[in-house]
Design an enzyme around this catalytic site. Structure first.
Site, PDB file in Angstrom:
ATOM      1  N   GLU A 193      60.445   4.839  18.579  1.00  0.00           N
ATOM      2  CA  GLU A 193      59.308   5.450  19.284  1.00  0.00           C
ATOM      3  C   GLU A 193      59.880   6.051  20.562  1.00  0.00           C
ATOM      4  OE1 GLU A 193      56.237   5.627  18.189  1.00  0.00           O
ATOM      5  OE2 GLU A 193      55.992   4.029  16.727  1.00  0.00           O
ATOM      6  N   CYS A 223      54.223   7.960  27.655  1.00  0.00           N
ATOM      7  CA  CYS A 223      55.026   8.759  26.704  1.00  0.00           C
ATOM      8  C   CYS A 223      54.241   9.915  26.122  1.00  0.00           C
ATOM      9  CB  CYS A 223      55.565   7.872  25.592  1.00  0.00           C
ATOM     10  SG  CYS A 223      54.271   7.026  24.694  1.00  0.00           S
TER      11      CYS A 223
HETATM   12  P1  NAD Z   1      65.126   3.163  27.960  1.00  0.00           P
HETATM   13  O1  NAD Z   1      65.566   3.797  26.688  1.00  0.00           O
HETATM   14  O2  NAD Z   1      65.951   3.326  29.162  1.00  0.00           O
HETATM   15  O3  NAD Z   1      64.960   1.575  27.767  1.00  0.00           O
HETATM   16  C1  NAD Z   1      64.211   1.001  26.728  1.00  0.00           C
HETATM   17  C2  NAD Z   1      64.793  -0.368  26.384  1.00  0.00           C
HETATM   18  O4  NAD Z   1      66.137  -0.194  25.942  1.00  0.00           O
HETATM   19  C3  NAD Z   1      64.822  -1.361  27.543  1.00  0.00           C
HETATM   20  O5  NAD Z   1      64.417  -2.629  27.070  1.00  0.00           O
HETATM   21  C4  NAD Z   1      66.294  -1.389  27.954  1.00  0.00           C
HETATM   22  O6  NAD Z   1      66.729  -2.637  28.423  1.00  0.00           O
HETATM   23  C5  NAD Z   1      67.010  -1.051  26.665  1.00  0.00           C
HETATM   24  N1  NAD Z   1      68.254  -0.320  26.910  1.00  0.00           N
HETATM   25  C6  NAD Z   1      68.532   0.528  27.922  1.00  0.00           C
HETATM   26  N2  NAD Z   1      69.783   1.014  27.812  1.00  0.00           N
HETATM   27  C7  NAD Z   1      70.309   0.461  26.706  1.00  0.00           C
HETATM   28  C8  NAD Z   1      71.568   0.559  26.047  1.00  0.00           C
HETATM   29  N3  NAD Z   1      72.530   1.329  26.540  1.00  0.00           N
HETATM   30  N4  NAD Z   1      71.765  -0.147  24.929  1.00  0.00           N
HETATM   31  C9  NAD Z   1      70.782  -0.927  24.414  1.00  0.00           C
HETATM   32  N5  NAD Z   1      69.587  -1.068  25.000  1.00  0.00           N
HETATM   33  C10 NAD Z   1      69.335  -0.393  26.120  1.00  0.00           C
HETATM   34  O7  NAD Z   1      63.635   3.690  28.168  1.00  0.00           O
HETATM   35  P2  NAD Z   1      62.668   3.419  29.397  1.00  0.00           P
HETATM   36  O8  NAD Z   1      63.185   4.141  30.599  1.00  0.00           O
HETATM   37  O9  NAD Z   1      62.381   1.968  29.507  1.00  0.00           O
HETATM   38  O10 NAD Z   1      61.333   4.129  28.893  1.00  0.00           O
HETATM   39  C11 NAD Z   1      61.050   5.475  29.089  1.00  0.00           C
HETATM   40  C12 NAD Z   1      61.228   6.274  27.824  1.00  0.00           C
HETATM   41  O11 NAD Z   1      60.542   5.675  26.745  1.00  0.00           O
HETATM   42  C13 NAD Z   1      60.639   7.665  27.933  1.00  0.00           C
HETATM   43  O12 NAD Z   1      61.497   8.584  27.317  1.00  0.00           O
HETATM   44  C14 NAD Z   1      59.339   7.559  27.151  1.00  0.00           C
HETATM   45  O13 NAD Z   1      58.848   8.781  26.652  1.00  0.00           O
HETATM   46  C15 NAD Z   1      59.717   6.625  26.071  1.00  0.00           C
HETATM   47  N6  NAD Z   1      58.554   5.967  25.537  1.00  0.00           N
HETATM   48  C16 NAD Z   1      58.156   6.252  24.271  1.00  0.00           C
HETATM   49  C17 NAD Z   1      57.015   5.645  23.762  1.00  0.00           C
HETATM   50  C18 NAD Z   1      56.516   5.907  22.367  1.00  0.00           C
HETATM   51  O14 NAD Z   1      55.692   5.154  21.910  1.00  0.00           O
HETATM   52  N7  NAD Z   1      56.976   6.929  21.693  1.00  0.00           N
HETATM   53  C19 NAD Z   1      56.300   4.751  24.557  1.00  0.00           C
HETATM   54  C20 NAD Z   1      56.746   4.499  25.837  1.00  0.00           C
HETATM   55  C21 NAD Z   1      57.880   5.094  26.341  1.00  0.00           C
END
Ligand code: NAD
Length: 477
Positions: A231, A265
């Site tokens: 997602e 998002c």
């Molecule tokens: P992110 O990808 O930075 O982090 C998400 C999760 O991944 C966190 O739990 C984090 O600890 C983990 N993570 C971060 N870096 C990692 C790595 N290198 N390896 C493994 N895990 C890792 O995202 P965010 O900043 O928390 O959220 C914002 C993003 O999420 C935006 O792009 C937004 O559009 C998207 N989003 C999408 C939806 C949807 O339903 N489509 C919903 C909410 C947010």
């Protein structure tokens, strides 16, 4: 810093900072798998009981959840209930009341030539699920996939976002209040923890977050051929045609864009407006910003803050050298960025090159709807697409010509709340879907089962094949 060489149960070598609880997590994973294998989660009554327990625990911790969301994002209690707690409780209710129906084996026909026999499709749990969630709706986005995972009969591990630490802590409390660790447990922490979990073999990974990390998750999953739901985010456009109700469009855009200070998002990322109604729409948008958040949104209890200084600086940087026509006020100390409108943005500007994920709305204009459609199609497929129009032909054109995760006509964001609609992206905005039945299906392997009676056996299938070729052709149609 000490690092430890870890070889996981599938012989993948992985280096991790020496951490006393790594071994503990691995033991828990082992015990969880044993619990899954003993078959308890196959029972529908068991699943319903677990969903009830989760619901009760969420209600019990309502005050703590509200406090945590305020600490992490300054979300108001009203907004937190509407978009997080209430959302989760509704999903539990909907899932509980439909679960027996969803889980029933689906009878399908058996072709005459294969009969006599019976065929059905069984929804079988995958097993051990990893849920990795983001910080923007930190409670809801961890809980909703968990509800579906439980409904489908799986065991699960949740890794909430470290960037919303208060909510992460409450999630861990709720999970240990509601469940035995061998059924569901939480692993709090940052990237290292997430990477450790990804080095282990799960039966399904459900990831919500950014595209960049989504790619890494998929890469890790590929080592074990683990299926994934991703997602992700991206730039969701809102198109306002000249035949739209402009006042209503403005009101709904302001609500959807500035909810959670634009950190949603599916928020409208940028605005494409027909040149004939541009001025009026902008005037109405400014009007509703004031109506919703007052002349000074920094004093409004209904207006959230940016999650941290990294994102604050990133969003503020996007405003450099732009034509700000409303808002643009910032405070690094308060992580505050006021609802901001930027006019006459070109497609080459950084504002149009990345997901904004903040309270900044760039405005671009178009002369006819084809132009708007082409602009959207020149970018990666969006997660959500919003269109304001009263013209059926325009509506069909936009729905049919632009591929997107979802489309909403004459409103914003609300499609996410309809549990009867799958929620997910397409192309770079993600893969797979969740919510309601789609969530149940995401966490279920659809197993084909066919049973033959043995009463009749067509000889044509057996060699030597030199006898009934003509008949075989006839039977195959
Ligand atoms: P992110 O990808 O930075 O982090 C998400 C999760 O991944 C966190 O739990 C984090 O600890 C983990 N993570 C971060 N870096 C990692 C790595 N290198 N390896 C493994 N895990 C890792 O995202 P965010 O900043 O928390 O959220 C914002 C993003 O999420 C935006 O792009 C937004 O559009 C998207 N989003 C999408 C939806 C949807 O339903 N489509 C919903 C909410 C947010």
């Amino acid at each position: 810093m000490n690092t430890m060489k870890i070889e996981n149960k599938d012989n993948v070598v992985f280096y991790y900072n020496v951490n006393k609880d790594i071994i503990q997590i691995r033991n828990k994973l082992q015990e969880q798998m044993e619990f899954f294998n003993n078959g308890s989660t196959r029972d529908i009554k068991f699943r319903i009981r677990q969903l009830e327990k989760l619901g009760n625990s969420v209600k019990k911790y309502e005050g703590e959840i509200l406090k945590a969301l305020y600490a992490d994002l300054k979300k108001s209690a009203y907004e937190s209930y509407m978009t997080e707690i209430g959302f989760v409780l509704r999903e539990i209710r909907h899932t509980k009341s439909n679960l027996k129906k969803w889980a029933k084996p689906e009878k399908v026909k058996t072709p005459f030539v294969l009969g006599p026999g019976k065929s059905r499709i069984i929804s079988e749990p995958y097993g051990q699920i990893l849920i990795i969630s983001p910080w923007n709706y930190p409670f809801q986005l961890a809980m909703v996939p968990l509800i579906s995972a439980i409904a489908a009969g799986n065991v699960a591990v949740i890794k909430p976002s470290e960037l919303a630490p208060s909510t992460s802590a409450v999630i861990a409390e709720i999970i240990s209040d509601a469940f035995n660790e061998n059924f569901v447990f939480t692993v709090e922490g940052g990237v290292e923890r997430a990477q450790f979990l990804l080095s282990e073999k799960f039966d399904y990974i459900f990831f919500t977050g950014s595209r960049e990390v989504g790619k890494m998750v998929m890469e890790s999953a590929s080592r074990f051929l683990t299926p994934v739901t991703l997602e992700l985010g991206g730039k969701s456009p809102v198109i306002v045609n000249k035949d739209a109700s402009i006042n209503s469009a403005a009101k709904k855009i302001v609500w959807g864009k500035f909810l959670n200070a634009g950190q949603t998002c599916v928020a409208p990322d940028y605005l494409l407006v027909h040149r004939d109604v541009r001025e009026k729409l902008i005037e109405r948008i400014e009007h509703y910003i004031k109506v919703f958040y007052s002349d000074d949104p920094s004093t409004s209890i209904d207006y959230s803050r940016i999650i941290n200084s990294v994102h604050f600086k990133r969003i503020k940087g996007l405003l450099d050298n732009t034509n700000i026509i409303a808002g643009g006020k910032t405070s690094g100390k308060q992580l505050y960025i006021s609802p901001t409108i930027v006019d006459r943005v070109s497609l080459n500007h950084p504002l149009m090159k990345e997901e904004i994920f903040g309270p900044v709305l760039p405005v671009l204009e178009f002369r006819d709807i084809n132009e708007a459609v082409n602009i959207v199609k020149s970018m990666p497929k969006p997660l959500a697409l919003y269109l304001f129009t009263s013209d059926r032909k325009t509506e069909s054109k936009v729905i049919n010509e632009i591929s997107s995760g979802s489309v909403m006509i004459n409103d914003t964001v609300l499609q996410v709340s309809n549990e009867h609609l799958p929620f997910g992206g397409v192309g770079e905005s993600g893969m797979g879907a969740c919510h309601g039945k789609s969530g149940f299906d995401a966490f279920s392997h659809k197993k084909s089962v066919m049973k033959r009676s043995g009463l009749f056996d067509i000889p044509l299938r057996y060699p030597p094949f030199n006898r009934g070729y003509g008949l075989l052709r006839k039977l195959s149609g």
